[in-house]
Design a protein around this motif. Structure first.
Motif, mmCIF file in Angstrom:
data_model
loop_
_atom_site.group_PDB
_atom_site.id
_atom_site.type_symbol
_atom_site.label_atom_id
_atom_site.label_comp_id
_atom_site.label_asym_id
_atom_site.label_seq_id
_atom_site.Cartn_x
_atom_site.Cartn_y
_atom_site.Cartn_z
ATOM 1 N N HIS A 48 0.855 -1.190 0.000
ATOM 2 C CA HIS A 48 0.000 0.000 0.000
ATOM 3 C C HIS A 48 0.890 1.237 0.000
ATOM 4 O O HIS A 48 2.066 1.178 0.359
ATOM 5 C CB HIS A 48 -0.941 0.010 1.215
ATOM 6 N N SER A 49 0.317 2.357 -0.432
ATOM 7 C CA SER A 49 1.117 3.580 -0.464
ATOM 8 C C SER A 49 1.468 4.001 0.962
ATOM 9 O O SER A 49 0.775 3.672 1.919
ATOM 10 C CB SER A 49 0.365 4.694 -1.184
ATOM 11 N N LEU A 50 2.560 4.730 1.072
ATOM 12 C CA LEU A 50 3.074 5.130 2.375
ATOM 13 C C LEU A 50 3.295 6.637 2.367
ATOM 14 O O LEU A 50 4.088 7.149 1.576
ATOM 15 C CB LEU A 50 4.384 4.403 2.655
ATOM 16 N N PRO A 51 2.582 7.369 3.235
ATOM 17 C CA PRO A 51 2.776 8.822 3.256
ATOM 18 C C PRO A 51 4.098 9.211 3.915
ATOM 19 O O PRO A 51 4.500 8.620 4.911
ATOM 20 C CB PRO A 51 1.586 9.330 4.080
ATOM 21 N N VAL A 52 4.761 10.186 3.317
ATOM 22 C CA VAL A 52 5.980 10.744 3.892
ATOM 23 C C VAL A 52 5.544 11.951 4.718
ATOM 24 O O VAL A 52 4.928 12.878 4.196
ATOM 25 C CB VAL A 52 6.979 11.180 2.798
ATOM 26 N N CYS A 53 5.846 11.936 6.014
ATOM 27 C CA CYS A 53 5.426 13.033 6.901
ATOM 28 C C CYS A 53 6.199 14.312 6.601
ATOM 29 O O CYS A 53 5.607 15.375 6.462
ATOM 30 C CB CYS A 53 5.618 12.659 8.360
ATOM 31 N N GLU A 54 7.533 14.208 6.525
ATOM 32 C CA GLU A 54 8.347 15.376 6.226
ATOM 33 C C GLU A 54 9.748 14.960 5.804
ATOM 34 O O GLU A 54 10.179 13.839 6.057
ATOM 35 C CB GLU A 54 8.435 16.335 7.420
ATOM 36 N N SER A 85 28.660 23.633 3.511
ATOM 37 C CA SER A 85 29.831 23.787 2.658
ATOM 38 C C SER A 85 30.928 24.414 3.499
ATOM 39 O O SER A 85 30.664 25.352 4.265
ATOM 40 C CB SER A 85 29.526 24.666 1.456
ATOM 41 N N ALA A 86 32.125 23.902 3.377
ATOM 42 C CA ALA A 86 33.279 24.376 4.144
ATOM 43 C C ALA A 86 32.978 24.386 5.641
ATOM 44 O O ALA A 86 33.372 25.299 6.356
ATOM 45 C CB ALA A 86 33.699 25.767 3.665
ATOM 46 N N GLY A 87 32.238 23.383 6.104
ATOM 47 C CA GLY A 87 31.930 23.266 7.520
ATOM 48 C C GLY A 87 30.842 24.206 8.021
ATOM 49 O O GLY A 87 30.511 24.193 9.191
ATOM 50 N N ARG A 88 30.282 25.031 7.144
ATOM 51 C CA ARG A 88 29.237 25.979 7.537
ATOM 52 C C ARG A 88 27.902 25.564 6.952
ATOM 53 O O ARG A 88 27.832 25.038 5.830
ATOM 54 C CB ARG A 88 29.575 27.380 7.039
ATOM 55 N N VAL A 89 26.847 25.823 7.694
ATOM 56 C CA VAL A 89 25.509 25.526 7.214
ATOM 57 C C VAL A 89 25.108 26.599 6.204
ATOM 58 O O VAL A 89 25.110 27.793 6.515
ATOM 59 C CB VAL A 89 24.487 25.476 8.376
ATOM 60 N N ILE A 90 24.787 26.170 4.986
ATOM 61 C CA ILE A 90 24.338 27.094 3.950
ATOM 62 C C ILE A 90 22.835 27.308 4.065
ATOM 63 O O ILE A 90 22.345 28.412 4.032
ATOM 64 C CB ILE A 90 24.671 26.547 2.540
ATOM 65 N N VAL A 91 22.115 26.200 4.183
ATOM 66 C CA VAL A 91 20.657 26.274 4.298
ATOM 67 C C VAL A 91 20.173 25.039 5.053
ATOM 68 O O VAL A 91 20.763 23.970 4.955
ATOM 69 C CB VAL A 91 19.990 26.387 2.903
ATOM 70 N N SER A 92 19.114 25.226 5.823
ATOM 71 C CA SER A 92 18.490 24.100 6.507
ATOM 72 C C SER A 92 16.997 24.362 6.563
ATOM 73 O O SER A 92 16.547 25.501 6.456
ATOM 74 C CB SER A 92 19.062 23.920 7.919
ATOM 75 N N GLY A 93 16.241 23.309 6.706
ATOM 76 C CA GLY A 93 14.794 23.470 6.776
ATOM 77 C C GLY A 93 14.077 22.143 6.719
ATOM 78 O O GLY A 93 14.688 21.077 6.781
ATOM 79 N N LYS A 94 12.761 22.248 6.587
ATOM 80 C CA LYS A 94 11.912 21.063 6.500
ATOM 81 C C LYS A 94 10.938 21.238 5.353
ATOM 82 O O LYS A 94 10.458 22.334 5.085
ATOM 83 C CB LYS A 94 11.136 20.854 7.800
ATOM 84 N N MET A 95 10.678 20.136 4.698
ATOM 85 C CA MET A 95 9.693 20.103 3.623
ATOM 86 C C MET A 95 8.533 19.257 4.139
ATOM 87 O O MET A 95 8.628 18.030 4.165
ATOM 88 C CB MET A 95 10.334 19.465 2.387
ATOM 89 N N PRO A 96 7.448 19.904 4.607
ATOM 90 C CA PRO A 96 6.340 19.122 5.162
ATOM 91 C C PRO A 96 5.514 18.459 4.068
ATOM 92 O O PRO A 96 5.335 19.017 2.984
ATOM 93 C CB PRO A 96 5.516 20.160 5.916
ATOM 94 N N ASP A 97 5.033 17.271 4.344
ATOM 95 C CA ASP A 97 4.123 16.529 3.479
ATOM 96 C C ASP A 97 4.515 16.531 1.999
ATOM 97 O O ASP A 97 3.807 17.073 1.165
ATOM 98 C CB ASP A 97 2.706 17.091 3.639
ATOM 99 N N PRO A 98 5.649 15.903 1.649
ATOM 100 C CA PRO A 98 6.065 15.867 0.247
ATOM 101 C C PRO A 98 5.298 14.867 -0.621
ATOM 102 O O PRO A 98 5.578 14.736 -1.794
ATOM 103 C CB PRO A 98 7.540 15.485 0.332
ATOM 104 N N GLY A 99 4.338 14.155 -0.052
ATOM 105 C CA GLY A 99 3.543 13.210 -0.836
ATOM 106 C C GLY A 99 3.638 11.807 -0.283
ATOM 107 O O GLY A 99 4.027 11.596 0.857
#
Length: 151
Positions: free
Chosen positions: A53-59, A66-80
């Motif tokens: 059966h299909s399985l929902p991805v919560c997030e 890059s170079a030990g530094r965080v460039i971007v971070s975040g969450k993608m809620p409910d991608p399908g």
């Protein structure tokens, strides 16, 4: 009675431990688009759903470094949802503002690419088990387009 309850707990925990779980693979990161707001990269994740059966991805949570530094971070809620008994490709968009790219000028000037480390976490709500997160990580290089590529 307590022996029966203990035996039942052991049986259930053994079955849950041996139950198949989704498997994921981070296949690549590439440049998606460039705009006035910043640069958007695209991470492709291949996920294999072993269930009928299909399985929902919560997030999907992500951290791009890059170079030990965080460039971007975040969450993608409910991608399908993942299709039953199939591999599904999830596209995760990573929007990086231009101001962050300026701080990476030394790395970019050396070889006209960005050395990166991407950490992803795919979270599913599995029946009986509950929330289940698959951690993924990939290191690589993102080649930047040159003027020749634009024309």
């Amino acid at each position: 009675m307590s022996k029966f309850v203990e035996a039942a707990k052991n049986y259930v925990s053994q079955k849950v431990t041996n139950m198949k779980k989704p498997e994921a693979n981070l296949t690549g990161v590439g440049l998606n688009s460039v705009s006035r707001e910043g640069v958007e990269y695209n991470a492709k994740v291949s996920v294999d759903n072993p269930y009928s059966h299909s399985l929902p991805v919560c997030e999907v949570s992500y951290i791009l470094k890059s170079a030990g530094r965080v460039i971007v971070s975040g969450k993608m809620p409910d991608p399908g949802s993942l299709k039953a008994n199939e591999k599904t490709i999830l596209n995760v968009g990573l929007k990086v503002p231009h101001s962050v790219l300026v701080s990476l000028a030394k790395d970019i000037a050396k070889d006209w690419d960005i050395d990166y480390e991407l950490q992803l976490g795919l979270t599913f709500d599995l029946p009986v088990i509950g929330d289940f997160t698959i951690p993924l990580s990939k290191k690589g290089q993102i080649k930047l387009p040159s003027l020749k590529d634009c024309f």
